[in-house]
Design a protein around this motif. Sequence first.
Motif, PDB file in Angstrom:
ATOM      1  N   LEU A 198      -4.160   0.887  -6.074  1.00  0.00           N
ATOM      2  CA  LEU A 198      -4.105   1.367  -4.692  1.00  0.00           C
ATOM      3  C   LEU A 198      -5.415   1.078  -3.961  1.00  0.00           C
ATOM      4  O   LEU A 198      -5.416   0.649  -2.796  1.00  0.00           O
ATOM      5  N   GLU A 199      -6.533   1.283  -4.636  1.00  0.00           N
ATOM      6  CA  GLU A 199      -7.836   1.013  -4.009  1.00  0.00           C
ATOM      7  C   GLU A 199      -7.980  -0.472  -3.663  1.00  0.00           C
ATOM      8  O   GLU A 199      -8.485  -0.827  -2.592  1.00  0.00           O
ATOM      9  N   LYS A 248      -2.934   2.866 -11.697  1.00  0.00           N
ATOM     10  CA  LYS A 248      -2.304   2.941 -10.374  1.00  0.00           C
ATOM     11  C   LYS A 248      -3.321   3.279  -9.289  1.00  0.00           C
ATOM     12  O   LYS A 248      -3.223   2.809  -8.157  1.00  0.00           O
ATOM     13  N   GLY A 249      -4.290   4.117  -9.635  1.00  0.00           N
ATOM     14  CA  GLY A 249      -5.339   4.424  -8.655  1.00  0.00           C
ATOM     15  C   GLY A 249      -6.172   3.191  -8.331  1.00  0.00           C
ATOM     16  O   GLY A 249      -6.505   2.933  -7.167  1.00  0.00           O
ATOM     17  N   VAL A 277       0.839  -1.207   0.000  1.00  0.00           N
ATOM     18  CA  VAL A 277       0.000   0.000   0.000  1.00  0.00           C
ATOM     19  C   VAL A 277       0.870   1.251   0.000  1.00  0.00           C
ATOM     20  O   VAL A 277       0.620   2.215  -0.745  1.00  0.00           O
ATOM     21  N   GLU A 278       1.900   1.287   0.810  1.00  0.00           N
ATOM     22  CA  GLU A 278       2.784   2.461   0.868  1.00  0.00           C
ATOM     23  C   GLU A 278       3.483   2.664  -0.471  1.00  0.00           C
ATOM     24  O   GLU A 278       3.601   3.803  -0.954  1.00  0.00           O
ATOM     25  N   ASN A 311       1.276   9.330  -6.392  1.00  0.00           N
ATOM     26  CA  ASN A 311       1.553  10.767  -6.199  1.00  0.00           C
ATOM     27  C   ASN A 311       2.537  11.273  -7.235  1.00  0.00           C
ATOM     28  O   ASN A 311       2.400  12.390  -7.768  1.00  0.00           O
ATOM     29  N   LYS A 317       1.045   4.202  -2.988  1.00  0.00           N
ATOM     30  CA  LYS A 317       0.766   5.626  -2.741  1.00  0.00           C
ATOM     31  C   LYS A 317       1.858   6.505  -3.337  1.00  0.00           C
ATOM     32  O   LYS A 317       1.588   7.514  -4.001  1.00  0.00           O
ATOM     33  N   LYS A 318       3.105   6.143  -3.092  1.00  0.00           N
ATOM     34  CA  LYS A 318       4.214   6.932  -3.625  1.00  0.00           C
ATOM     35  C   LYS A 318       4.194   6.943  -5.149  1.00  0.00           C
ATOM     36  O   LYS A 318       4.393   7.984  -5.791  1.00  0.00           O
ATOM     37  N   GLN A 369      -5.811  -1.288  -0.580  1.00  0.00           N
ATOM     38  CA  GLN A 369      -6.390  -0.725   0.645  1.00  0.00           C
ATOM     39  C   GLN A 369      -7.625  -1.522   1.082  1.00  0.00           C
ATOM     40  O   GLN A 369      -7.851  -1.721   2.279  1.00  0.00           O
TER      41      GLN A 369
END
Length: 720
Positions: free
Chosen positions: A410-411, A406-407, A202-203, A210, A206-207, A414
């Motif tokens: 990430l979802e 990528k979004g 997850v981390e 962004n 996120k990077k 999470q």
Amino acid sequence: MNLQSSSVNLVSSNPNMGTVTLHQKGVPSSGTPSASSVTVLSLLTCVRRRWKQALVLGTLLGIMAFAFVWMFLPPSRPYAYTKLYFPAKPVGSVDHPDPPVNQQTQKELITSRIVLKAVANDSVIAALPSIVEKNDPLAWLLREVTVDFPSGSEICKISITEDRAEDAKLIVDKIAAVYLSKMGTESIENRKTHMAKLQEMVEAAKKDLNGEVDASRSGVNGGFSSSTPEVMAQRQQMINNQIIQIDSDLLKIRGLIEQYKSEEKRLAARLQKVPIELTKAEFDPLFAQNPNANRLKSLRDELSSDYELKLTGLGPENPTMIALKNRIDTFDARLETLSKELKTTIAVGFQEKLTDDLRKTRDELSRLQFEEKAKMNDVVHKQTEFEKLKDATSNAGRFRPGLAAKGTRLEELQTKLSKLEAEMTAPVSARLLEEEAVIVRPNDASRRMKMSVVAAIVCFGAMFVFLGFLEFRAHRVSNPQEASHIGLRLVGTLPNHTPGANDVHLESLVNEAMDSTRTVFLHSAMINNLRTVLVTSAVGGEGKTSLSTRLASSLARSGRRTLLIDGDLRNPSIHKYLAGQPTVGACEVLRGQLPVSEAIVAATTENLWVLPAGKCDKFAIQALSQDGFAKILVEANSHDFDFILIDSAPILPVADTLLIAKNVDGVLLSMMVDVSQVERVNVACQKLAALDIPLLGTVVQGTRSDTYGYGPEYVAPATA
């Protein structure tokens, strides 16, 4: 012709006679028909012949099997079991860290050496007598512990059989406890490891996301640089949805415009016709709204109801009914007059209504056309705004796929992490269903009884199957049609008849069947110039003697002078059908002790004479082998006999029949239903064919008497 004048009585009753078929002169087919496959129906058909024997032997074998199992069946041993519940889907979501249950895997895990070794090393279990007395407790557990999922369900049953039931109970409980303990420890460790990996993923996601967002913002231009590509894309999608909605509204508006135009055209065309003509459907509702018309119609309906009610009781010719009918006619006339008076007034009112409807239609049509124009202008405005957004986001388009993927990634991560955090305290996917193991001590008496009964039934049925199979292998003749299957011509059939049975109807039926066989025989004799005929069978017990005696009697009754010779020298039978016991016969003639004319005796039946067998010895058999029977036939033919019938021995047991058959015009073969075997008949026919002996056909005996279809009026003895 100097024949003995002493008469003997030839008894007409015959033993069980199967259907006998007489065959045409020639050699029958010697091939054996292919055996059919064994089926339940064929076995049942075969066992029908030996059902009494099968019943007796099956009962005896069943009793013996019942007694043997009852006495020697070992007693059943007690056992202990417990149950575990494995849900097909683990508790929680689809991402629960515990894997789905594989039944075979669970069986292997429960009976693995790791689990059973831990059980055997437990201090309590190790002190049990059942474990202490074993040289290798682990090997014993591996052999005796049983794990099963009954009927493929989610319930796992762990059991062990042991004479010491209490020991078995403790062992089963310990196996379940050790397995659940190891399974729970491994499950918690797996969940913690899985959670740590998800947090790291997850981390990192996120990077990565962004960095992609920053790169996309720096590359956007065209007046929308303050917005992210995602915002512009959402705005563009929203405008596109609005355009689609406006187009949908336009379609509905244009459809309504067409409807109102059509209605305007219809109303205008209707108003052009003056005066307006109303249809009945249009006039009647408007006429009913008039108070006078409504009142007259109500009174008229009341009178009509009263008339219908009284019509059945009084009849139409009654003065009261006539008066009611006149009043009804009066109201009908008044309604008709009022309708004519109001027709013009109603037409004027209807025209005013049409005029008002036309005005409203035109007003609504104008409003819809104005709304259509406004919607079209709105579409043009939205399309212009959509094109501007499209141009502004063209440079940012190369960033969209990466941002979206990528979004989404990430979802997903999470979501998995949040579910796993909620399930960290979830129980393992297996649990005990029993507080403690259950001891089962089978009812030995009930089990012994069931097993004994099953053994008796199986042995009883096996005896029927065994005897049925033997009969199937024997391939006995079951009906006259089987004679044609082996190449034999069917000359006649005779019904089953027990000797000495006091049944006049059946005896008459047998005589009629024999006379029918005689008719076919005489036809063959005339065509083939037959005079000397040998009657035989493949083996004994197939009715050859009864056939020869009945055929001889039938020929005599028909006026043919007939000589019946008993050629079965070793086992003569013709004398059983004679009222007296002759002392001399064919054997004495063979030994040269007397001529044929002195050995022949006359029967009580007119036109019938008999040459008995006499007393057989080795000298008579030697004379037979030296073609001595030919001399007997030559001398017999010198007498004025129309037919000479020879009742010989069976073909297969001895060679006597073949020696005699070389000197006759033809052979008639006797077959018995449910006795004669097709294979033996075939071998007998092959022996005759090898010596070029003509086979006239076969007569099949022992058929059911009800298949002839003769009534008493046909088979009853004729009266003078």
